[in-house]
Design a protein around this motif. Structure first.
Motif, PDB file in Angstrom:
ATOM      1  N   PRO A 207       0.853  -1.201   0.000  1.00 37.23           N
ATOM      2  CA  PRO A 207       0.000   0.000   0.000  1.00 37.23           C
ATOM      3  C   PRO A 207       0.884   1.244   0.000  1.00 37.23           C
ATOM      4  CG  PRO A 207      -0.626  -1.528   1.757  1.00 37.23           C
ATOM      5  CD  PRO A 207       0.689  -1.996   1.227  1.00 37.23           C
ATOM      6  N   ILE A 208       0.330   2.380  -0.374  1.00 37.28           N
ATOM      7  CA  ILE A 208       1.128   3.609  -0.411  1.00 37.28           C
ATOM      8  C   ILE A 208       0.613   4.647   0.584  1.00 37.28           C
ATOM      9  CG2 ILE A 208       2.007   3.321  -2.750  1.00 37.28           C
ATOM     10  CD1 ILE A 208      -0.217   5.242  -3.703  1.00 37.28           C
ATOM     11  N   PHE A 209      -0.060   4.170   1.637  1.00 33.51           N
ATOM     12  CA  PHE A 209      -0.525   5.116   2.652  1.00 33.51           C
ATOM     13  C   PHE A 209       0.293   5.025   3.942  1.00 33.51           C
ATOM     14  CE2 PHE A 209      -3.594   1.493   2.543  1.00 33.51           C
ATOM     15  CZ  PHE A 209      -3.188   0.840   3.695  1.00 33.51           C
ATOM     16  N   HIS A 210       1.403   4.288   3.912  1.00 28.58           N
ATOM     17  CA  HIS A 210       2.262   4.277   5.090  1.00 28.58           C
ATOM     18  C   HIS A 210       3.728   4.278   4.685  1.00 28.58           C
ATOM     19  CE1 HIS A 210       3.099   0.138   4.327  1.00 28.58           C
ATOM     20  NE2 HIS A 210       2.058  -0.375   4.937  1.00 28.58           N
ATOM     21  N   VAL A 211       4.595   4.271   5.702  1.00 27.26           N
ATOM     22  CA  VAL A 211       6.037   4.460   5.499  1.00 27.26           C
ATOM     23  C   VAL A 211       6.638   3.436   4.542  1.00 27.26           C
ATOM     24  CG1 VAL A 211       8.274   4.289   6.668  1.00 27.26           C
ATOM     25  CG2 VAL A 211       6.453   5.660   7.674  1.00 27.26           C
ATOM     26  N   HIS A 212       6.290   2.156   4.721  1.00 21.61           N
ATOM     27  CA  HIS A 212       6.947   1.092   3.964  1.00 21.61           C
ATOM     28  C   HIS A 212       6.766   1.256   2.455  1.00 21.61           C
ATOM     29  CE1 HIS A 212       7.877  -3.547   3.959  1.00 21.61           C
ATOM     30  NE2 HIS A 212       8.655  -2.870   3.156  1.00 21.61           N
ATOM     31  N   GLY A 213       5.516   1.351   2.018  1.00 20.35           N
ATOM     32  CA  GLY A 213       5.253   1.427   0.584  1.00 20.35           C
ATOM     33  C   GLY A 213       5.549   2.769  -0.026  1.00 20.35           C
ATOM     34  N   LEU A 214       5.285   3.853   0.723  1.00 18.93           N
ATOM     35  CA  LEU A 214       5.436   5.198   0.176  1.00 18.93           C
ATOM     36  C   LEU A 214       6.861   5.719   0.300  1.00 18.93           C
ATOM     37  CD1 LEU A 214       4.016   7.676  -1.051  1.00 18.93           C
ATOM     38  CD2 LEU A 214       3.490   8.428   1.270  1.00 18.93           C
ATOM     39  N   PHE A 215       7.386   5.711   1.517  1.00 16.88           N
ATOM     40  CA  PHE A 215       8.680   6.340   1.751  1.00 16.88           C
ATOM     41  C   PHE A 215       9.865   5.405   1.540  1.00 16.88           C
ATOM     42  CE2 PHE A 215       6.336   9.251   4.955  1.00 16.88           C
ATOM     43  CZ  PHE A 215       5.864  10.022   3.909  1.00 16.88           C
ATOM     44  N   VAL A 216       9.777   4.175   1.995  1.00 18.72           N
ATOM     45  CA  VAL A 216      10.912   3.266   1.850  1.00 18.72           C
ATOM     46  C   VAL A 216      11.060   2.819   0.399  1.00 18.72           C
ATOM     47  CG1 VAL A 216      11.933   1.086   2.592  1.00 18.72           C
ATOM     48  CG2 VAL A 216      10.690   2.489   4.239  1.00 18.72           C
ATOM     49  N   ALA A 217      10.019   2.225  -0.150  1.00 17.20           N
ATOM     50  CA  ALA A 217      10.107   1.656  -1.500  1.00 17.20           C
ATOM     51  C   ALA A 217      10.216   2.729  -2.587  1.00 17.20           C
ATOM     52  CB  ALA A 217       8.898   0.758  -1.757  1.00 17.20           C
ATOM     53  N   LEU A 218       9.239   3.631  -2.636  1.00 12.41           N
ATOM     54  CA  LEU A 218       9.217   4.606  -3.736  1.00 12.41           C
ATOM     55  C   LEU A 218      10.362   5.600  -3.656  1.00 12.41           C
ATOM     56  CD1 LEU A 218       5.414   5.311  -4.230  1.00 12.41           C
ATOM     57  CD2 LEU A 218       6.930   3.929  -5.649  1.00 12.41           C
ATOM     58  N   HIS A 219      10.735   6.018  -2.456  1.00  9.55           N
ATOM     59  CA  HIS A 219      11.840   6.968  -2.352  1.00  9.55           C
ATOM     60  C   HIS A 219      13.142   6.392  -2.891  1.00  9.55           C
ATOM     61  CE1 HIS A 219      10.014   9.817   0.936  1.00  9.55           C
ATOM     62  NE2 HIS A 219       9.277   9.742  -0.161  1.00  9.55           N
ATOM     63  N   CYS A 220      13.384   5.113  -2.618  1.00  8.87           N
ATOM     64  CA  CYS A 220      14.590   4.472  -3.167  1.00  8.87           C
ATOM     65  C   CYS A 220      14.551   4.465  -4.691  1.00  8.87           C
ATOM     66  CB  CYS A 220      14.723   3.047  -2.635  1.00  8.87           C
ATOM     67  SG  CYS A 220      15.308   2.937  -0.927  1.00  8.87           S
ATOM     68  N   ALA A 221      13.375   4.171  -5.243  1.00  6.04           N
ATOM     69  CA  ALA A 221      13.239   4.145  -6.705  1.00  6.04           C
ATOM     70  C   ALA A 221      13.449   5.534  -7.292  1.00  6.04           C
ATOM     71  CB  ALA A 221      11.868   3.606  -7.094  1.00  6.04           C
TER      72      ALA A 221
END
Length: 505
Positions: A207-221
């Motif tokens: 999901p993209i409403f919390h840290v893992h999906g939004l900030f950790v994954a997408l920010h690295c990309a």
């Protein structure tokens, strides 16, 4: 002033050829990095045209889509504060968030817009826009009419980029304030620590409403200028079909348990993969070992929280140990007792952290913020931790009464407060018990007051389903005569937990 806007950092890492693909997937449009620039500018221009100014909050409760990601980038570009809300939240929860954060704009799914508009009006929100999981709605319709040029609003590193609500032990959710510098420092650290390189492709099923999906994954990309294969939800068959085209996958333990249940999940399917990470909940050693045996890959487990992003990680180069969360990243850590006295290595205590990734505090809760920090600036995580002789850190429990179900944090007090409002209920106690798929399941013990005859388990579950997100709804409810207490009158939740586990066994 120097521009520390997080979007400016991302844009500086986009590929020189902006026609390169940023997002694609079986159910999403193919979007280039140039499209990201243009469409985020259009959305940012729309938001400001509706009266939102730098520092205003934008609350978002929508399905997962490329357009929802672009909305996040648009908020950064306009200097607005992004406030993502779990799509499972119900009206009572939404009303609290909007009343507390007082956003200027709310974006929601078209199916819930009538309900959200009523709540928004009560909370003084200026504008409500819609966006569904296919990327359609009034947000994109209006944004398409806007100019695609925009000078990103300059921000200081201390300006807020996002507020993420985390359930409170007292029942009241707390808004963790994350700055541009908080998010940038953590993104840079993870990008380097996890060895991102040219050509990496991220397979995204979170999901993209919390840290893992939004900030950790997408920010690295974004920092890597990488293509993202964006999936609307986790589906083992779709994951397996896309793994050969990917190099990085980030998941919660439940994802890996479900993949291992698929005969088609083989070593060959993972032939191009470089990295699998796990977080948001503890990874069982059994799953860790089974995954290595099946695929030849060793899952990299890490540990983090809403208030600080990622805090520790197993090494990218080096031994990854089951049952551990590795070593500290770009922060100072120490293990202390409840009074803040630092303990010797090997002793179990509460992990405390300090660093550029640690949040600014809780929104409009100065007293709560002050109580969670030591005088020397260390944040008290509440997680019971031990540093082994090997130097690896192990999360061994929680000092806070937290349940982690399917990777989502659930605080019993929040659920208890709603159950206790139910007619016929005198008091309640909520605990977690092991669950083979979700990690932990919510279980409630309810004492009746005699005013309602024959109160049943299904009555309590139905009542809570109307009030709270489904992941917080108890999987089982016990109707009991009383709750076990110690000599001080405190409910002995360990006894309740033992009973729930024994019944399950």
């Amino acid at each position: 002033m120097t521009d520390n806007n997080l979007y400016t950092l991302f844009e500086s890492r986009f590929p020189a050829d902006l026609t390169q693909i940023a997002f694609e997937g079986p159910e999403v449009p193919t979007v280039s990095f140039g499209d990201l620039q243009d469409k985020s500018a259009q959305m940012a221009n729309l938001l400001t045209s509706l009266g939102a100014v730098a520092g205003d909050r934008v609350a978002v409760q929508t399905g997962k889509s490329v357009e929802a990601v672009i909305l996040y980038l648009a908020c950064l570009r306009a200097g607005l504060v992004y406030l993502p809300l779990n799509t499972a939240y119900k009206a009572a929860e939404i009303e609290y968030f909007l009343g507390d954060a007082t956003p200027a704009i709310v974006v929601c799914d078209p199916a819930s817009i009538t309900e959200i508009e009523a709540i928004a009006k009560k909370c003084g929100v200026r504008q409500v826009l819609s966006l569904d999981e296919t990327g359609r709605g009034s947000l994109t319709e209006k944004a398409d009419q806007q100019d695609s040029s925009l000078e990103t609003v300059a921000r200081t590193g201390d300006d807020l980029a996002a507020i993420l609500y985390t359930s409170g032990t007292t029942g009241r959710s707390k808004g963790a304030m994350l700055t541009h510098d908080n998010l940038a420092s953590n993104a840079r650290t993870l990008h380097q620590h996890w060895g991102f390189t040219e050509g990496d492709v991220l397979l995204h099923a979170l999901p993209i409403f919390h840290v893992h999906g939004l900030f950790v994954a997408l920010h690295c990309a974004f920092l890597n200028g990488s293509k993202v294969i964006l999936l609307r939800k986790f589906d083992p068959a779709v994951i397996i079909a896309n793994l050969p085209k990917s190099t990085v996958f980030m998941g919660v333990p439940t994802f890996y348990v479900r993949l291992l249940a698929e005969a088609a999940f083989t070593k060959d399917v993972c032939r191009n993969m470089r990295l699998f990470t796990a977080g948001s909940a503890p990874l069982l050693e059994e799953t860790f070992n089974a995954f290595r045996e099946r695929t030849g890959h060793v899952i990299l487990e890490r540990y983090g929280m809403t208030e600080a992003g990622m805090i520790t990680s197993n090494p990218y180069d080096g031994e990854r140990k089951a049952g551990t969360v590795g070593f500290p990243l770009d922060n100072e850590v120490r293990i202390a007792d409840e009074e803040g006295n630092v303990l010797a290595d090997g002793e179990i205590g509460i992990l405390e952290i300090k660093g550029p990734n640690v949040f600014k505090g809780y929104w409009q809760m100065p007293e709560k913020t002050a109580s969670e920090f030591r005088p020397d600036g260390f944040f008290i995580t509440g997680d019971m931790t031990r540093k082994g002789e090997d130097g690896y850190y192990r999360i061994v429990g929680r000092s806070k009464d937290l349940i982690i179900s399917g990777g989502y944090n659930v605080y019993p007090k929040e659920i208890e407060s709603f159950i206790d409002e139910m007619p016929g209920v005198e008091e309640s106690a909520v605990v977690g018990r092991p669950h083979p798929d979700f990690g932990e399941a919510v279980v409630a013990f309810v004492v009746t007051d005699g005013s309602v005859s024959n109160l049943k388990e299904e009555d309590v579950i139905a009542f809570i389903k109307e009030k709270l997100a489904n992941f917080k709804v108890p999987k089982q409810v016990y109707i009991v005569e009383d709750l076990p207490r110690n000599t001080m009158g405190k409910v002995q939740k360990n006894q309740l937990r033992d009973r729930a586990v024994a019944d399950q066994d």
